[in-house]
Design a protein around this motif. Structure first.
Motif, PDB file in Angstrom:
ATOM      1  N   UNK A 153      -0.608 -29.657   7.426  1.00 29.94           N
ATOM      2  CA  UNK A 153       0.408 -29.531   8.471  1.00 29.94           C
ATOM      3  C   UNK A 153       1.434 -30.666   8.411  1.00 29.94           C
ATOM      4  N   UNK A 154       1.279 -31.542   7.413  1.00 32.02           N
ATOM      5  CA  UNK A 154       2.213 -32.639   7.152  1.00 32.02           C
ATOM      6  C   UNK A 154       2.248 -33.648   8.319  1.00 32.02           C
ATOM      7  N   UNK A 155       1.157 -33.698   9.098  1.00 35.87           N
ATOM      8  CA  UNK A 155       1.069 -34.718  10.136  1.00 35.87           C
ATOM      9  C   UNK A 155       0.550 -36.044   9.593  1.00 35.87           C
ATOM     10  N   UNK A 156      -0.054 -36.005   8.405  1.00 34.45           N
ATOM     11  CA  UNK A 156      -0.795 -37.158   7.919  1.00 34.45           C
ATOM     12  C   UNK A 156      -0.582 -37.407   6.438  1.00 34.45           C
ATOM     13  N   UNK A 157      -0.451 -38.711   6.116  1.00 37.48           N
ATOM     14  CA  UNK A 157      -0.444 -39.207   4.738  1.00 37.48           C
ATOM     15  C   UNK A 157      -1.806 -39.846   4.506  1.00 37.48           C
ATOM     16  N   UNK A 158      -2.419 -39.569   3.347  1.00 44.43           N
ATOM     17  CA  UNK A 158      -3.739 -40.163   3.138  1.00 44.43           C
ATOM     18  C   UNK A 158      -4.004 -40.409   1.660  1.00 44.43           C
ATOM     19  N   UNK A 159      -5.040 -41.187   1.407  1.00 44.11           N
ATOM     20  CA  UNK A 159      -5.442 -41.505   0.047  1.00 44.11           C
ATOM     21  C   UNK A 159      -6.571 -42.513   0.072  1.00 44.11           C
ATOM     22  N   UNK A 160      -6.858 -43.082  -1.104  1.00 45.06           N
ATOM     23  CA  UNK A 160      -7.917 -44.085  -1.202  1.00 45.06           C
ATOM     24  C   UNK A 160      -7.313 -45.434  -1.586  1.00 45.06           C
ATOM     25  N   UNK A 161      -7.811 -46.484  -0.920  1.00 40.76           N
ATOM     26  CA  UNK A 161      -7.479 -47.845  -1.335  1.00 40.76           C
ATOM     27  C   UNK A 161      -8.342 -48.200  -2.543  1.00 40.76           C
ATOM     28  N   UNK A 162      -9.624 -47.864  -2.436  1.00 40.40           N
ATOM     29  CA  UNK A 162     -10.578 -48.043  -3.536  1.00 40.40           C
ATOM     30  C   UNK A 162     -11.725 -47.065  -3.289  1.00 40.40           C
ATOM     31  N   UNK A 163     -12.832 -47.215  -4.017  1.00 39.72           N
ATOM     32  CA  UNK A 163     -13.938 -46.256  -3.893  1.00 39.72           C
ATOM     33  C   UNK A 163     -14.517 -46.243  -2.478  1.00 39.72           C
ATOM     34  N   UNK A 164     -14.461 -47.377  -1.786  1.00 42.00           N
ATOM     35  CA  UNK A 164     -15.105 -47.493  -0.476  1.00 42.00           C
ATOM     36  C   UNK A 164     -14.175 -47.231   0.698  1.00 42.00           C
ATOM     37  N   UNK A 165     -12.893 -47.568   0.550  1.00 41.37           N
ATOM     38  CA  UNK A 165     -11.991 -47.590   1.700  1.00 41.37           C
ATOM     39  C   UNK A 165     -10.917 -46.519   1.576  1.00 41.37           C
ATOM     40  N   UNK A 166     -10.861 -45.650   2.582  1.00 40.81           N
ATOM     41  CA  UNK A 166      -9.823 -44.625   2.639  1.00 40.81           C
ATOM     42  C   UNK A 166      -8.675 -45.075   3.525  1.00 40.81           C
ATOM     43  N   UNK A 224      -5.497 -43.409   6.086  1.00 42.07           N
ATOM     44  CA  UNK A 224      -4.946 -42.260   6.787  1.00 42.07           C
ATOM     45  C   UNK A 224      -3.808 -42.750   7.673  1.00 42.07           C
ATOM     46  N   UNK A 225      -2.613 -42.224   7.457  1.00 44.39           N
ATOM     47  CA  UNK A 225      -1.517 -42.521   8.372  1.00 44.39           C
ATOM     48  C   UNK A 225      -1.198 -41.275   9.189  1.00 44.39           C
ATOM     49  N   UNK A 226      -1.278 -41.402  10.506  1.00 43.20           N
ATOM     50  CA  UNK A 226      -0.849 -40.322  11.390  1.00 43.20           C
ATOM     51  C   UNK A 226       0.617 -40.587  11.734  1.00 43.20           C
ATOM     52  N   UNK A 227       1.507 -39.745  11.217  1.00 46.74           N
ATOM     53  CA  UNK A 227       2.945 -39.964  11.391  1.00 46.74           C
ATOM     54  C   UNK A 227       3.390 -39.803  12.835  1.00 46.74           C
ATOM     55  N   UNK A 250      -9.409 -31.770   7.187  1.00 46.50           N
ATOM     56  CA  UNK A 250      -9.039 -31.683   5.770  1.00 46.50           C
ATOM     57  C   UNK A 250      -9.080 -33.063   5.123  1.00 46.50           C
ATOM     58  N   UNK A 251      -8.480 -34.053   5.796  1.00 46.85           N
ATOM     59  CA  UNK A 251      -8.418 -35.414   5.248  1.00 46.85           C
ATOM     60  C   UNK A 251      -9.822 -35.971   5.043  1.00 46.85           C
ATOM     61  N   UNK A 252     -10.695 -35.827   6.058  1.00 45.40           N
ATOM     62  CA  UNK A 252     -12.040 -36.389   5.947  1.00 45.40           C
ATOM     63  C   UNK A 252     -12.835 -35.699   4.837  1.00 45.40           C
ATOM     64  N   UNK A 284      -8.980 -46.933   7.012  1.00 48.60           N
ATOM     65  CA  UNK A 284      -7.822 -47.469   7.722  1.00 48.60           C
ATOM     66  C   UNK A 284      -7.108 -46.292   8.388  1.00 48.60           C
ATOM     67  N   UNK A 285      -6.877 -46.377   9.709  1.00 46.34           N
ATOM     68  CA  UNK A 285      -6.081 -45.375  10.433  1.00 46.34           C
ATOM     69  C   UNK A 285      -4.783 -46.054  10.836  1.00 46.34           C
ATOM     70  N   UNK A 286      -3.697 -45.697  10.177  1.00 48.28           N
ATOM     71  CA  UNK A 286      -2.413 -46.363  10.374  1.00 48.28           C
ATOM     72  C   UNK A 286      -1.605 -45.617  11.439  1.00 48.28           C
ATOM     73  N   UNK A 287      -1.457 -46.253  12.596  1.00 50.83           N
ATOM     74  CA  UNK A 287      -0.668 -45.675  13.684  1.00 50.83           C
ATOM     75  C   UNK A 287       0.652 -46.420  13.868  1.00 50.83           C
ATOM     76  N   UNK A 288       1.029 -47.223  12.881  1.00 46.39           N
ATOM     77  CA  UNK A 288       2.284 -47.953  13.009  1.00 46.39           C
ATOM     78  C   UNK A 288       3.468 -46.995  13.025  1.00 46.39           C
TER      79      UNK A 288
END
Length: 328
Positions: A119-132, A134-137, A150-152, A162-166
């Motif tokens: 739905x294009x509300x969120x940008x996501x990816x991996x920082x490394x194997x352990x840390x994901x 997620x930016x909620x736009x 979907x992201x999880x 990381x949940x980025x709400x900036x």
């Protein structure tokens, strides 16, 4: 006033600047929620600004006066929209460092694995194997529950997130609750609101409680770092409050914007539109953050040195914190 029939004493037309001023001032007087909290003397505002108007004042003069009066409220949710122009308070973010650059996040931290939710509300990816990541736009629109599921599922196997709400300027509280539900361990009270409900500035209705409850096919219970800046406002601040009551979440970055007013749209007799904040939002402990913002657990600014090197100091602080939380 009454009319004796002579032209000089005819009632002023309803669209006169003075009548329109009185219409708006009175509407705020009985509905606006923050006069007492912000220490605003609304009667003094009326005296100071109305004295600058007359029956011959132009629309431009009226717009200028109403704008200046409303800007003194320093409320991000109070807008005036007219054919002449729009007026809205921006000091909640534009007097502060940005503390966010999405291009740095994608270039330096996510790289080629950056993805968008359906739905294009969120940008996501991996920082490394352990840390994901997620930016909620935004919390506007729809589909946040489906997006977070979907992201999880895509980030399966991560141990921290990381949940980025900036710079999330809010939208709909229900969308924020749908996001928080995927991290909740149990039903918890996360905020309370009271609506202005009477003629006196201190007249408010009962506390209305909001809860976050577990929902969705899977929940994430690992450590979470919530990133905030001055651009995090409105429903996004309610989402910050929802994460704040979760035992596995920590907030990192700058204060939020401090705008929680739940505005209602109104229209003057001449068609001009404006908004009035109607409630006060409280943390579960009864404290407010209007005009101040929500203080992060870990206060960090992006340094100019880091920004020049395409590093995000707030991201780095969150990663260090999460690595410490997941170390064996």
């Amino acid at each position: 006033g009454g009319s004796s029939g002579s032209p000089a004493s005819q009632p002023v037309p309803t669209s006169s600047a003075l009548d329109l001023f009185d219409e708006m001032w009175s509407d705020f007087d009985v509905n606006y929620s923050f006069f007492d909290l912000k220490g605003i003397d609304w009667n003094d505002s009326r005296t100071r600004f109305r004295s600058q108007l007359s029956s011959t004042s132009t629309d431009n003069e009226l717009f200028d006066l109403l704008s200046r009066m409303l800007l003194e409220l320093e409320d991000a949710h109070v807008r005036l929209d007219t054919p002449i122009g729009a007026s809205v308070y921006t000091g909640w973010f534009d007097q502060f460092p940005a503390n966010f650059d999405e291009s740095i996040v994608t270039a330096t931290y996510l790289g080629a694995n950056a993805m968008m939710s359906p739905q294009v509300n969120m940008l996501f990816g991996r920082i490394d194997a352990d840390i994901g990541y997620l930016r909620v736009h935004t919390l506007g629109g729809t589909g946040h529950g489906a997006d977070i599921d979907f992201v999880l599922s895509q980030l399966g196997g991560i141990r921290a997130l990381i949940v980025d709400l900036r710079s999330n300027d809010g939208g709909n509280d229900q969308n924020g609750e749908a996001v928080a539900a995927r991290f909740a361990d149990m039903t918890r009270l996360y905020r309370r609101v009271r609506f202005r409900d009477g003629p006196n500035h201190g007249d408010f209705g009962p506390f209305l409680d909001s809860f976050v409850s577990p929902a969705g096919p899977q929940s994430f219970r690992g450590p979470v770092a919530v990133l905030t800046n001055r651009g995090t406002i409105s429903s996004a601040e309610s989402l910050v409050l929802a994460f704040a009551i979760l035992p596995n979440a920590v907030s990192v970055g700058d204060f939020t914007g401090g705008g929680s007013g739940n505005p209602v749209q109104r229209m003057l007799a001449n068609g001009w539109q404006y908004t009035v904040s109607r409630w006060i939002e409280f943390r579960p402990d009864g404290t407010t953050f209007e005009g101040v913002g929500i203080e992060p657990d870990i206060r960090v600014d992006i340094s100019s040195t880091d920004a020049a090197a395409l590093r995000d100091t707030i991201m780095d602080a969150a990663i260090v914190n999460l690595r410490g939380s997941i170390s064996p």
